[in-house]
Design an enzyme around this catalytic site. Structure first.
Site, mmCIF file in Angstrom:
data_model
loop_
_atom_site.group_PDB
_atom_site.id
_atom_site.type_symbol
_atom_site.label_atom_id
_atom_site.label_comp_id
_atom_site.label_asym_id
_atom_site.label_seq_id
_atom_site.Cartn_x
_atom_site.Cartn_y
_atom_site.Cartn_z
ATOM 1 N N SER A 91 84.031 61.976 72.274
ATOM 2 C CA SER A 91 85.276 62.689 72.625
ATOM 3 C C SER A 91 86.448 61.719 72.778
ATOM 4 C CB SER A 91 85.089 63.557 73.882
ATOM 5 O OG SER A 91 84.364 62.929 74.911
ATOM 6 N N GLY A 115 83.013 57.947 76.000
ATOM 7 C CA GLY A 115 83.001 56.493 75.829
ATOM 8 C C GLY A 115 82.640 56.134 74.397
ATOM 9 N N LEU A 116 82.727 54.858 74.100
ATOM 10 C CA LEU A 116 82.427 54.348 72.767
ATOM 11 C C LEU A 116 80.962 54.594 72.382
ATOM 12 C CD1 LEU A 116 84.146 50.824 73.011
ATOM 13 C CD2 LEU A 116 84.868 52.710 71.506
ATOM 14 N N GLY A 155 76.600 54.068 76.550
ATOM 15 C CA GLY A 155 75.604 54.498 77.537
ATOM 16 C C GLY A 155 75.723 55.944 77.984
ATOM 17 N N LYS A 156 76.494 56.730 77.270
ATOM 18 C CA LYS A 156 76.698 58.134 77.665
ATOM 19 C C LYS A 156 75.383 58.900 77.769
ATOM 20 C CE LYS A 156 79.232 58.802 74.003
ATOM 21 N NZ LYS A 156 79.205 57.430 73.469
HETATM 22 N N1 LIG Z 1 74.413 50.721 83.004
HETATM 23 C C1 LIG Z 1 73.985 51.253 81.848
HETATM 24 N N2 LIG Z 1 74.237 52.529 81.589
HETATM 25 C C2 LIG Z 1 73.835 53.090 80.426
HETATM 26 N N3 LIG Z 1 73.192 52.456 79.443
HETATM 27 C C3 LIG Z 1 72.902 51.156 79.657
HETATM 28 C C4 LIG Z 1 73.290 50.512 80.857
HETATM 29 N N4 LIG Z 1 72.900 49.242 80.773
HETATM 30 C C5 LIG Z 1 72.283 49.128 79.589
HETATM 31 N N5 LIG Z 1 72.273 50.275 78.904
HETATM 32 C C6 LIG Z 1 71.680 50.508 77.556
HETATM 33 O O1 LIG Z 1 72.718 50.787 76.618
HETATM 34 C C7 LIG Z 1 72.262 51.693 75.622
HETATM 35 C C8 LIG Z 1 73.233 52.858 75.547
HETATM 36 O O2 LIG Z 1 72.833 53.745 74.531
HETATM 37 P P1 LIG Z 1 73.216 55.303 74.512
HETATM 38 O O3 LIG Z 1 72.443 55.915 73.401
HETATM 39 O O4 LIG Z 1 73.093 55.878 75.862
HETATM 40 O O5 LIG Z 1 74.766 55.231 74.112
HETATM 41 P P2 LIG Z 1 75.759 56.439 73.779
HETATM 42 O O6 LIG Z 1 77.010 56.167 74.512
HETATM 43 O O7 LIG Z 1 75.077 57.740 74.021
HETATM 44 O O8 LIG Z 1 76.020 56.214 72.221
HETATM 45 P P3 LIG Z 1 76.342 57.283 71.068
HETATM 46 O O9 LIG Z 1 77.806 57.615 71.141
HETATM 47 O O10 LIG Z 1 76.025 56.532 69.817
HETATM 48 O O11 LIG Z 1 75.462 58.472 71.264
HETATM 49 C C9 LIG Z 1 70.860 52.116 76.000
HETATM 50 O O12 LIG Z 1 69.940 51.361 75.253
HETATM 51 C C10 LIG Z 1 70.780 51.735 77.495
HETATM 52 O O13 LIG Z 1 69.486 51.454 77.915
HETATM 53 MG MG LIG Z 2 74.610 59.373 72.779
#
Ligand SMILES: Nc1ncnc2c1ncn2[C@@H]1O[C@H](COP(=O)(O)OP(=O)(O)OP(=O)(O)O)[C@@H](O)[C@H]1O
Ligand SMILES: [Mg+2]
Length: 189
Positions: A99, A25-26, A30-31
Protein backbone atom coordinates in the site's frame (compact mmCIF):
# COMPACT_ATOMS: atom_id res chain seq x y z
CA UNK A 1 -46.82 -4.28 31.63
CA UNK A 2 -43.87 -6.44 30.79
CA UNK A 3 -41.34 -4.79 28.60
CA UNK A 4 -40.74 -7.38 25.92
CA UNK A 5 -37.26 -6.10 25.13
CA UNK A 6 -36.16 -7.36 28.57
CA UNK A 7 -36.18 -10.97 27.48
CA UNK A 8 -34.51 -10.68 24.13
CA UNK A 9 -31.74 -8.47 25.35
CA UNK A 10 -28.31 -10.00 25.65
CA UNK A 11 -27.11 -7.30 27.97
CA UNK A 12 -23.93 -5.32 27.57
CA UNK A 13 -21.58 -8.25 27.74
CA UNK A 14 -18.04 -7.35 26.65
CA UNK A 15 -18.54 -7.40 22.88
CA UNK A 16 -15.30 -7.49 20.91
CA UNK A 17 -14.52 -4.15 19.32
CA UNK A 18 -13.70 -4.48 15.65
CA UNK A 19 -10.64 -2.78 14.25
CA UNK A 20 -8.27 -2.96 11.32
CA UNK A 21 -4.53 -3.08 11.81
CA UNK A 22 -3.18 -1.79 8.52
CA UNK A 23 0.42 -2.95 7.97
CA UNK A 24 2.26 -0.96 5.30
CA UNK A 25 5.90 -0.99 4.25
CA UNK A 26 8.43 -1.98 1.63
CA UNK A 27 8.65 -5.52 0.26
CA UNK A 28 10.47 -7.75 2.80
CA UNK A 29 10.07 -5.15 5.55
CA UNK A 30 8.16 -7.67 7.70
CA UNK A 31 4.47 -6.91 7.21
CA UNK A 32 3.31 -10.51 6.80
CA UNK A 33 5.62 -11.88 9.49
CA UNK A 34 4.50 -9.40 12.16
CA UNK A 35 0.82 -9.51 11.14
CA UNK A 36 0.84 -13.33 11.34
CA UNK A 37 2.41 -13.28 14.79
CA UNK A 38 0.03 -10.60 16.08
CA UNK A 39 -2.92 -12.57 14.66
CA UNK A 40 -1.73 -15.62 16.58
CA UNK A 41 -1.51 -13.67 19.84
CA UNK A 42 -4.96 -12.12 19.35
CA UNK A 43 -6.45 -15.57 18.65
CA UNK A 44 -4.86 -16.88 21.84
CA UNK A 45 -6.64 -14.05 23.65
CA UNK A 46 -9.91 -15.37 22.23
CA UNK A 47 -10.56 -12.65 19.64
CA UNK A 48 -12.16 -13.24 16.25
CA UNK A 49 -9.38 -12.56 13.77
CA UNK A 50 -9.08 -12.32 9.99
CA UNK A 51 -5.94 -11.84 7.94
CA UNK A 52 -5.93 -10.19 4.53
CA UNK A 53 -2.51 -10.64 2.96
CA UNK A 54 -1.28 -9.30 -0.37
CA UNK A 55 -0.05 -12.67 -1.59
CA UNK A 56 -3.39 -14.39 -1.11
CA UNK A 57 -5.65 -11.51 -2.09
CA UNK A 58 -3.78 -10.94 -5.34
CA UNK A 59 -4.40 -14.57 -6.29
CA UNK A 60 -8.13 -14.32 -5.62
CA UNK A 61 -10.11 -11.13 -5.07
CA UNK A 62 -7.79 -8.96 -7.15
CA UNK A 63 -6.13 -11.47 -9.50
CA UNK A 64 -7.11 -9.32 -12.47
CA UNK A 65 -4.95 -6.42 -11.28
CA UNK A 66 -1.34 -5.46 -11.96
CA UNK A 67 1.04 -2.99 -10.34
CA UNK A 68 0.34 0.36 -11.98
CA UNK A 69 -0.65 3.10 -9.56
CA UNK A 70 -4.23 2.69 -10.67
CA UNK A 71 -4.25 -1.08 -10.13
CA UNK A 72 -2.44 -0.88 -6.80
CA UNK A 73 -5.06 1.59 -5.60
CA UNK A 74 -7.90 -0.57 -6.90
CA UNK A 75 -6.35 -3.51 -5.03
CA UNK A 76 -6.43 -1.48 -1.83
CA UNK A 77 -9.97 -0.22 -2.45
CA UNK A 78 -11.29 -3.79 -2.67
CA UNK A 79 -9.39 -4.88 0.40
CA UNK A 80 -10.72 -1.84 2.23
CA UNK A 81 -14.27 -2.84 1.36
CA UNK A 82 -13.79 -6.28 2.90
CA UNK A 83 -11.93 -4.91 5.93
CA UNK A 84 -14.73 -2.45 6.54
CA UNK A 85 -17.41 -5.16 6.59
CA UNK A 86 -15.39 -7.30 8.98
CA UNK A 87 -14.44 -4.39 11.22
CA UNK A 88 -18.02 -3.29 11.68
CA UNK A 89 -18.91 -6.85 12.67
CA UNK A 90 -16.47 -6.91 15.55
CA UNK A 91 -13.58 -8.71 13.90
CA UNK A 92 -9.90 -7.92 14.44
CA UNK A 93 -8.65 -7.49 10.88
CA UNK A 94 -4.96 -7.53 10.01
CA UNK A 95 -4.08 -6.44 6.49
CA UNK A 96 -0.59 -6.70 5.02
CA UNK A 97 -0.13 -4.86 1.76
CA UNK A 98 2.70 -2.65 0.56
CA UNK A 99 0.00 0.00 0.00
CA UNK A 100 2.58 2.55 -1.15
CA UNK A 101 0.33 5.55 -1.74
CA UNK A 102 -0.50 7.88 1.10
CA UNK A 103 -3.70 9.19 -0.37
CA UNK A 104 -5.32 5.79 -0.79
CA UNK A 105 -4.27 4.78 2.73
CA UNK A 106 -6.01 7.92 3.99
CA UNK A 107 -9.13 6.88 2.08
CA UNK A 108 -8.99 3.43 3.69
CA UNK A 109 -8.70 5.10 7.06
CA UNK A 110 -11.81 7.23 6.42
CA UNK A 111 -13.75 4.29 5.06
CA UNK A 112 -12.91 1.79 7.81
CA UNK A 113 -13.00 4.19 10.74
CA UNK A 114 -11.38 1.99 13.38
CA UNK A 115 -8.12 2.00 11.50
CA UNK A 116 -4.70 1.61 13.04
CA UNK A 117 -1.85 2.28 10.68
CA UNK A 118 1.27 0.23 11.37
CA UNK A 119 4.33 1.44 9.52
CA UNK A 120 6.66 -1.51 9.17
CA UNK A 121 9.83 0.47 8.70
CA UNK A 122 13.03 -1.07 7.45
CA UNK A 123 15.87 0.51 5.47
CA UNK A 124 15.86 -0.45 1.81
CA UNK A 125 19.36 -1.98 2.09
CA UNK A 126 18.15 -4.38 4.79
CA UNK A 127 15.05 -5.29 2.76
CA UNK A 128 17.31 -5.99 -0.22
CA UNK A 129 19.50 -8.20 1.96
CA UNK A 130 16.46 -10.12 3.22
CA UNK A 131 14.91 -10.37 -0.24
CA UNK A 132 12.49 -12.99 1.04
CA UNK A 133 11.31 -13.90 -2.46
CA UNK A 134 14.26 -12.93 -4.59
CA UNK A 135 12.23 -10.13 -6.15
CA UNK A 136 14.66 -7.31 -5.33
CA UNK A 137 17.37 -9.21 -7.14
CA UNK A 138 15.24 -9.41 -10.24
CA UNK A 139 14.08 -5.81 -9.95
CA UNK A 140 17.64 -4.56 -9.57
CA UNK A 141 18.58 -6.43 -12.74
CA UNK A 142 15.71 -4.64 -14.46
CA UNK A 143 13.65 -7.80 -14.82
CA UNK A 144 10.66 -6.49 -12.89
CA UNK A 145 9.14 -3.16 -13.67
CA UNK A 146 7.19 -1.15 -11.10
CA UNK A 147 8.86 -2.81 -8.10
CA UNK A 148 8.35 -0.76 -4.94
CA UNK A 149 11.57 0.64 -3.53
CA UNK A 150 13.51 0.05 -6.74
CA UNK A 151 11.50 1.28 -9.68
CA UNK A 152 8.28 2.41 -8.02
CA UNK A 153 7.63 4.85 -5.17
CA UNK A 154 6.85 4.17 -1.52
CA UNK A 155 5.28 7.08 0.35
CA UNK A 156 6.09 6.72 4.03
CA UNK A 157 3.28 7.23 6.55
CA UNK A 158 3.67 10.65 8.16
CA UNK A 159 1.78 9.92 11.33
CA UNK A 160 1.19 6.20 11.85
CA UNK A 161 -0.36 5.00 15.10
CA UNK A 162 2.37 2.38 15.36
CA UNK A 163 5.94 2.46 14.09
CA UNK A 164 8.01 -0.72 13.93
CA UNK A 165 11.75 -0.65 13.22
CA UNK A 166 12.14 -4.20 12.05
CA UNK A 167 15.87 -3.86 11.44
CA UNK A 168 16.39 -3.12 15.15
CA UNK A 169 13.66 -5.21 16.77
CA UNK A 170 13.13 -8.96 16.77
CA UNK A 171 9.91 -10.25 15.25
CA UNK A 172 8.63 -11.01 18.74
CA UNK A 173 9.45 -7.47 19.96
CA UNK A 174 7.65 -5.93 16.98
CA UNK A 175 4.59 -8.10 17.57
CA UNK A 176 4.59 -7.27 21.28
CA UNK A 177 4.81 -3.55 20.45
CA UNK A 178 1.65 -3.85 18.35
CA UNK A 179 -0.20 -5.64 21.16
CA UNK A 180 0.96 -3.02 23.66
CA UNK A 181 -0.28 -0.21 21.43
CA UNK A 182 -3.63 -1.93 20.85
CA UNK A 183 -3.98 -2.18 24.57
CA UNK A 184 -3.09 1.50 25.07
CA UNK A 185 -5.60 2.48 22.38
CA UNK A 186 -8.31 0.61 24.32
CA UNK A 187 -8.98 -2.14 21.77
CA UNK A 188 -8.21 -5.05 24.04
CA UNK A 189 -10.34 -4.14 27.03
N1 LIG B 1 11.31 -7.37 13.66
C1 LIG B 1 10.96 -8.07 12.58
N2 LIG B 1 9.71 -7.99 12.14
C2 LIG B 1 9.32 -8.67 11.03
N3 LIG B 1 10.11 -9.44 10.28
C3 LIG B 1 11.39 -9.56 10.69
C4 LIG B 1 11.86 -8.88 11.84
N4 LIG B 1 13.15 -9.16 11.98
C5 LIG B 1 13.45 -9.99 10.97
N5 LIG B 1 12.40 -10.25 10.19
C6 LIG B 1 12.38 -11.12 8.98
O1 LIG B 1 12.15 -10.33 7.82
C7 LIG B 1 11.40 -11.06 6.85
C8 LIG B 1 10.19 -10.24 6.45
O2 LIG B 1 9.46 -10.92 5.45
P1 LIG B 1 7.90 -10.69 5.19
O3 LIG B 1 7.48 -11.73 4.21
O4 LIG B 1 7.17 -10.59 6.47
O5 LIG B 1 7.91 -9.26 4.48
P2 LIG B 1 6.69 -8.47 3.81
O6 LIG B 1 6.79 -7.07 4.29
O7 LIG B 1 5.42 -9.20 4.06
O8 LIG B 1 7.09 -8.51 2.27
P3 LIG B 1 6.15 -8.53 0.97
O9 LIG B 1 5.71 -7.12 0.69
O10 LIG B 1 7.07 -9.03 -0.10
O11 LIG B 1 5.01 -9.46 1.22
C9 LIG B 1 11.03 -12.39 7.47
O12 LIG B 1 11.93 -13.37 7.02
C10 LIG B 1 11.23 -12.13 8.98
O13 LIG B 1 11.54 -13.28 9.70
MG1 LIG C 1 3.99 -10.06 2.78
Amino acid sequence: MKNCTDRGERGNKMEQKGFTLWFTGLPSSGKSAVADRVAEILKEKGLKVERLDGDIVRKSLTRDLGFSKEDRNENIRRVTFVAKLLTRNGVAVLTSFISPYREIRAQSRDEIGKFIEVYVKCPLEVCIERDVRGMYKKALKGEIKEFTGVSDPYEEPLNPEILLDTDKETLEESAEKVIQNLNDLGYLE
